[in-house]
Design an enzyme around this catalytic site. Structure first.
Site, short mmCIF file in Angstrom:
data_model
loop_
_atom_site.label_atom_id
_atom_site.label_comp_id
_atom_site.label_asym_id
_atom_site.label_seq_id
_atom_site.Cartn_x
_atom_site.Cartn_y
_atom_site.Cartn_z
CG ASP A 1 -5.85 2.30 -0.15
OD1 ASP A 1 -6.37 2.39 0.99
OD2 ASP A 1 -4.66 2.56 -0.38
CB ILE A 2 -8.46 -1.29 3.25
CG1 ILE A 2 -7.18 -0.85 3.94
CG2 ILE A 2 -8.34 -2.69 2.67
CD1 ILE A 2 -6.83 -1.67 5.16
CG ASN B 1 3.55 7.91 -0.81
OD1 ASN B 1 3.57 9.01 -1.33
ND2 ASN B 1 2.45 7.37 -0.33
CD GLN C 1 7.96 2.57 0.41
OE1 GLN C 1 9.01 3.16 0.18
NE2 GLN C 1 7.71 1.36 -0.03
CG HIS D 1 2.27 0.59 -2.53
ND1 HIS D 1 3.32 0.50 -1.63
CD2 HIS D 1 1.44 1.55 -2.05
CE1 HIS D 1 3.13 1.36 -0.65
NE2 HIS D 1 1.99 2.02 -0.88
CG HIS E 1 -1.22 5.12 -3.32
ND1 HIS E 1 -2.13 4.72 -2.38
CD2 HIS E 1 -0.01 5.03 -2.74
CE1 HIS E 1 -1.50 4.41 -1.26
NE2 HIS E 1 -0.20 4.59 -1.46
#
Length: 115
Positions: free
Chosen positions: A30-31, A86, A93, A99, A101
């Protein structure tokens, strides 16, 4: 979907720090990490959200979930991890491509890793 962020990552149009990829899914950092290990596990096929997943998606979703253990071990969280999915507006979301996490690290997670 041509404007979907994760579809563009899957296509290689946007760079990502990948940790796993096969013919059905991709996993990358994750960025904006909320834990020492914060990965996103994304199906390559566009599924908008868990709330819109169909019975035909069950096998892929199962494969994604069972891949998490190995990802945790390989990425510095062998003693456990937290998963967050989410779904939809109410579920907060932000990117409308399903996706997972995946959060963890060498120490127990604190409140900063919560969603």
């Amino acid at each position: 979907m041509s404007d979907c962020l994760f579809c563009r990552i899957v296509k290689g149009e946007i760079p990502a720090k990948k940790v796993f990829e096969d013919h059905e899914m991709i996993a990358f950092h994750d960025i904006h990490p909320r834990a020492p290990m914060h990965l996103l596990v994304v199906p390559k096929r566009h599924i908008e959200s868990l709330a819109t997943a169909e019975a035909e998606d069950a096998q892929l979703l199962g494969r994604m979930m069972t891949r998490l253990k190995g990802l945790a071990i390989e990425n510095g969280s062998p003693d456990g991890f937290r998963t967050v999915v989410n779904s939809g507006r109410v579920g907060r979301q932000e990117v409308y491509h399903l996706h997972i996490h995946m959060l963890g690290g060498p120490e127990p997670l604190g409140s900063s890793a919560s969603f």
